[in-house]
Motif scaffolding. Structure first.
Motif, PDB file in Angstrom:
ATOM      1  N   MET A 216       0.810  -1.214   0.000  1.00 61.74           N
ATOM      2  CA  MET A 216       0.000   0.000   0.000  1.00 61.74           C
ATOM      3  C   MET A 216       0.845   1.265   0.000  1.00 61.74           C
ATOM      4  N   LYS A 217       2.117   1.151   0.394  1.00 58.00           N
ATOM      5  CA  LYS A 217       2.970   2.335   0.448  1.00 58.00           C
ATOM      6  C   LYS A 217       3.199   2.968  -0.929  1.00 58.00           C
ATOM      7  N   PHE A 218       2.937   2.198  -1.996  1.00 61.78           N
ATOM      8  CA  PHE A 218       3.168   2.703  -3.344  1.00 61.78           C
ATOM      9  C   PHE A 218       1.868   2.968  -4.091  1.00 61.78           C
ATOM     10  N   LEU A 219       0.751   3.006  -3.387  1.00 63.24           N
ATOM     11  CA  LEU A 219      -0.540   3.293  -3.997  1.00 63.24           C
ATOM     12  C   LEU A 219      -0.887   4.763  -3.815  1.00 63.24           C
ATOM     13  N   LEU A 220      -1.186   5.431  -4.922  1.00 65.60           N
ATOM     14  CA  LEU A 220      -1.539   6.852  -4.928  1.00 65.60           C
ATOM     15  C   LEU A 220      -2.898   7.027  -5.588  1.00 65.60           C
ATOM     16  N   ASP A 221      -3.776   7.772  -4.954  1.00 67.57           N
ATOM     17  CA  ASP A 221      -5.030   8.138  -5.604  1.00 67.57           C
ATOM     18  C   ASP A 221      -4.817   9.477  -6.309  1.00 67.57           C
ATOM     19  N   HIS A 222      -4.852   9.449  -7.626  1.00 65.64           N
ATOM     20  CA  HIS A 222      -4.540  10.650  -8.399  1.00 65.64           C
ATOM     21  C   HIS A 222      -5.593  11.742  -8.206  1.00 65.64           C
ATOM     22  N   LYS A 226      -3.281  11.789  -2.678  1.00 66.50           N
ATOM     23  CA  LYS A 226      -2.815  11.176  -1.434  1.00 66.50           C
ATOM     24  C   LYS A 226      -2.322   9.752  -1.657  1.00 66.50           C
ATOM     25  N   LEU A 227      -1.226   9.403  -0.991  1.00 67.32           N
ATOM     26  CA  LEU A 227      -0.800   8.016  -0.886  1.00 67.32           C
ATOM     27  C   LEU A 227      -1.677   7.297   0.132  1.00 67.32           C
ATOM     28  N   TRP A 228      -1.804   5.996  -0.019  1.00 63.69           N
ATOM     29  CA  TRP A 228      -2.665   5.246   0.903  1.00 63.69           C
ATOM     30  C   TRP A 228      -2.241   5.364   2.366  1.00 63.69           C
ATOM     31  N   PRO A 229      -0.950   5.371   2.694  1.00 59.78           N
ATOM     32  CA  PRO A 229      -0.595   5.519   4.112  1.00 59.78           C
ATOM     33  C   PRO A 229      -1.049   6.840   4.715  1.00 59.78           C
ATOM     34  N   ASP A 230      -1.286   7.842   3.874  1.00 58.57           N
ATOM     35  CA  ASP A 230      -1.687   9.155   4.371  1.00 58.57           C
ATOM     36  C   ASP A 230      -3.198   9.324   4.453  1.00 58.57           C
ATOM     37  N   MET A 231      -3.945   8.301   4.106  1.00 53.49           N
ATOM     38  CA  MET A 231      -5.405   8.390   4.075  1.00 53.49           C
ATOM     39  C   MET A 231      -6.028   7.856   5.352  1.00 53.49           C
ATOM     40  N   HIS A 247      -3.195   4.575  -8.687  1.00 51.29           N
ATOM     41  CA  HIS A 247      -1.948   4.392  -9.434  1.00 51.29           C
ATOM     42  C   HIS A 247      -0.874   3.748  -8.562  1.00 51.29           C
ATOM     43  N   TRP A 248       0.055   3.042  -9.230  1.00 54.91           N
ATOM     44  CA  TRP A 248       1.264   2.550  -8.572  1.00 54.91           C
ATOM     45  C   TRP A 248       2.387   3.536  -8.857  1.00 54.91           C
ATOM     46  N   VAL A 249       3.080   3.976  -7.798  1.00 54.13           N
ATOM     47  CA  VAL A 249       4.109   4.999  -7.967  1.00 54.13           C
ATOM     48  C   VAL A 249       5.475   4.544  -7.455  1.00 54.13           C
ATOM     49  N   GLY A 250       5.696   3.224  -7.434  1.00 49.43           N
ATOM     50  CA  GLY A 250       7.024   2.735  -7.080  1.00 49.43           C
ATOM     51  C   GLY A 250       8.034   3.114  -8.149  1.00 49.43           C
ATOM     52  N   PRO A 251       9.263   3.440  -7.766  1.00 48.27           N
ATOM     53  CA  PRO A 251      10.244   3.959  -8.725  1.00 48.27           C
ATOM     54  C   PRO A 251      10.633   2.978  -9.820  1.00 48.27           C
ATOM     55  N   ASN A 252      10.714   1.691  -9.499  1.00 49.83           N
ATOM     56  CA  ASN A 252      11.103   0.721 -10.521  1.00 49.83           C
ATOM     57  C   ASN A 252      10.032   0.572 -11.590  1.00 49.83           C
ATOM     58  N   LEU A 260       4.723   0.541 -22.595  1.00 49.38           N
ATOM     59  CA  LEU A 260       3.285   0.338 -22.435  1.00 49.38           C
ATOM     60  C   LEU A 260       2.489   1.349 -23.265  1.00 49.38           C
ATOM     61  N   THR A 261       1.381   0.869 -23.831  1.00 50.74           N
ATOM     62  CA  THR A 261       0.505   1.720 -24.634  1.00 50.74           C
ATOM     63  C   THR A 261      -0.858   1.910 -23.994  1.00 50.74           C
ATOM     64  N   GLY A 262      -1.114   1.267 -22.875  1.00 42.39           N
ATOM     65  CA  GLY A 262      -2.395   1.397 -22.204  1.00 42.39           C
ATOM     66  C   GLY A 262      -2.244   1.245 -20.708  1.00 42.39           C
ATOM     67  N   GLY A 263      -3.182   1.824 -19.968  1.00 37.49           N
ATOM     68  CA  GLY A 263      -3.170   1.697 -18.517  1.00 37.49           C
ATOM     69  C   GLY A 263      -2.143   2.560 -17.827  1.00 37.49           C
ATOM     70  N   VAL A 264      -1.705   3.626 -18.478  1.00 36.99           N
ATOM     71  CA  VAL A 264      -0.664   4.498 -17.938  1.00 36.99           C
ATOM     72  C   VAL A 264      -1.100   5.948 -18.097  1.00 36.99           C
ATOM     73  N   SER A 265      -0.867   6.760 -17.074  1.00 39.13           N
ATOM     74  CA  SER A 265      -1.066   8.213 -17.176  1.00 39.13           C
ATOM     75  C   SER A 265      -0.216   8.900 -16.119  1.00 39.13           C
ATOM     76  N   ASP A 266       0.219  10.103 -16.423  1.00 37.86           N
ATOM     77  CA  ASP A 266       1.005  10.913 -15.488  1.00 37.86           C
ATOM     78  C   ASP A 266       2.253  10.190 -14.994  1.00 37.86           C
ATOM     79  N   GLY A 267       2.790   9.299 -15.831  1.00 44.58           N
ATOM     80  CA  GLY A 267       3.985   8.564 -15.451  1.00 44.58           C
ATOM     81  C   GLY A 267       3.747   7.461 -14.446  1.00 44.58           C
ATOM     82  N   HIS A 268       2.487   7.081 -14.254  1.00 43.35           N
ATOM     83  CA  HIS A 268       2.122   6.055 -13.281  1.00 43.35           C
ATOM     84  C   HIS A 268       1.370   4.913 -13.972  1.00 43.35           C
TER      85      HIS A 268
END
Length: 399
Positions: A216-222, A226-231, A247-252, A260-268
């Motif tokens: 959950m530490k890498f889950l962001l609601d666009h 907010k990240l999930w730990p902050d909710m 969105h998943w916002v882990g660096p790797n 990827l051509t689908g399921g991606v926005s804002d770099g996430h």
């Protein structure tokens, strides 16, 4: 054909363990005598013809499951054996839909004391799945219980009313019409067991032990930023049903989104968060829109697509604490490639597991076959004089 996960606590009433020498994974079969993974029914003919050596249905099931374990073993490093308890039971199934399987960690850990060569968790007061916690700690944190529990739907073989006479396919090849790949399903479920899931109660948003989990530490609601730990709990519950905004916002993962051509926005990358909560599926899968330019979908999407590949799952596993994963350079929908045509020029035939030449004639140029496990030349295979045919196997090419 949904594939939800469950967090399981399994009692070993009748266990048959199958040793895989020097393996990261060790399967433990929980079915009773003569049922499920121990069935002595006649083997599936198509699976036998395509390379599964099992002489009973139970042997075929165990062989296919252990090939899936071997596949993940090539991609994960751990000094601690990952014990996987597996069984086949009646899961939900109708003419039009079925739960293929369910799996998840049997246990979770936080703030462990590592052994020599191990490490403390990267995040304090954070819940980790058993297999990952053991790897990081460099010791088995509870030797009395398996790390992963997995259950598969035996009705797919045994009930004509289940998916309209569909059956499991237990070989490594592309599943024939009217069948579903057991190997691919096992790959998916093991993915949940090693950590592709959250421990959050998605209906209420409450956390296990009132702690964050590593996923959950890498889950962001666009939509909220907010990240999930902050909710709050209620905010997390709302985010679990916020399509395209979870969105998943882990660096790797973020560094690997280029193809990827689908399921991606804002770099996430988008996670699966339909407006109607789907218990085991929501949040703990990639969005169904994840796709590359070749039309491949992610292995860890909620439903079987038949065109599955590890596109960014390896990078998600790195984000939560697993080791680097080999490059994704083959399509697992084609891990068995059957060829029956004439070929000219220079050819490359690549597959994750095996390449099978079935009566193929190779001519007028060089041909290279590369597979993760084996290259099979069936009767009728010939190479025209002057052509060069090269074969190489590399267990690291994988999904």
């Amino acid at each position: 054909m949904t594939r939800p996960h469950l967090i399981l606590t399994l009692a070993c009433l009748f266990c048959v363990s199958s040793a895989m020498a020097d393996s990261v994974f060790s399967p433990v079969y929980l079915d009773g005598a003569l049922e499920g993974f121990n069935s002595n029914d006649a083997p599936h003919a198509a699976s036998t013809a395509d390379g599964n050596p099992g002489t009973t249905l139970g042997e075929q099931r165990r062989w296919a499951f252990e090939r899936a374990l071997e596949y993940w073993e090539l991609r994960l490093d751990s000094n601690v054996v990952i014990e996987v308890a597996a069984e086949m039971n009646d899961l939900s199934c109708s003419f039009s839909g079925a739960v293929l399987g369910s799996a998840g960690p049997d246990w979770a850990y936080a703030d462990w004391v590592p052994s020599a060569g191990g490490s403390s968790p990267a995040f304090a007061n954070t819940v980790y799945p058993s297999a990952l916690a053991n790897r990081l700690a460099n010791r088995d944190l509870d030797v009395d219980y398996p790390d992963i529990g997995a259950t598969f739907n035996k009705q797919i073989d045994e009930s004509d009313g289940c998916l309209f006479q569909t059956s499991w396919y237990y070989a490594l090849g592309e599943a024939p019409s009217g069948t579903i790949s057991f190997f691919a399903t096992a790959l998916h479920e093991i993915g949940h067991g090693i950590g592709f899931l959250t421990f959050v109660d998605k209906a209420s948003g409450s956390r296990l032990w009132e702690m964050d989990d590593i996923y959950m530490k890498f889950l962001l609601d666009h939509s909220t930023g907010k990240l999930w730990p902050d909710m709050t709990d209620s905010e997390r519950a709302a985010s679990a049903t916020d399509p395209s905004d979870l969105h998943w916002v882990g660096p790797n993962v973020m560094a690997a989104l280029g193809p990827l051509t689908g399921g991606v926005s804002d770099g996430h990358a988008h996670m699966y968060a339909p407006e109607t909560l789907e218990g085991g599926s929501s949040v703990s899968h990639w969005d169904t829109a994840i796709e590359d330019s070749n039309g491949n979908h992610e292995l860890m999407e909620p439903s079987a697509t038949g065109s599955e590949k590890l596109l960014i799952t390896g990078e998600l596993l790195q984000d939560i604490g697993w080791n680097d994963v080999p490059a994704n350079d083959c399509n697992f929908a084609s891990y068995r490639l059957t060829l029956s045509s004439l070929y000219s020029g220079t050819n490359e035939h690549n597959a994750c597991v095996s390449v099978t030449y079935d009566g193929a004639l190779i001519y007028e140029g060089d041909t290279t076959a590369t597979a993760g496990r084996e290259v099979v030349l069936k009767n009728g295979f010939t190479v025209e004089q002057g052509a060069t045919f090269r074969v190489q196997t590399d267990p690291n090419i994988g999904l």
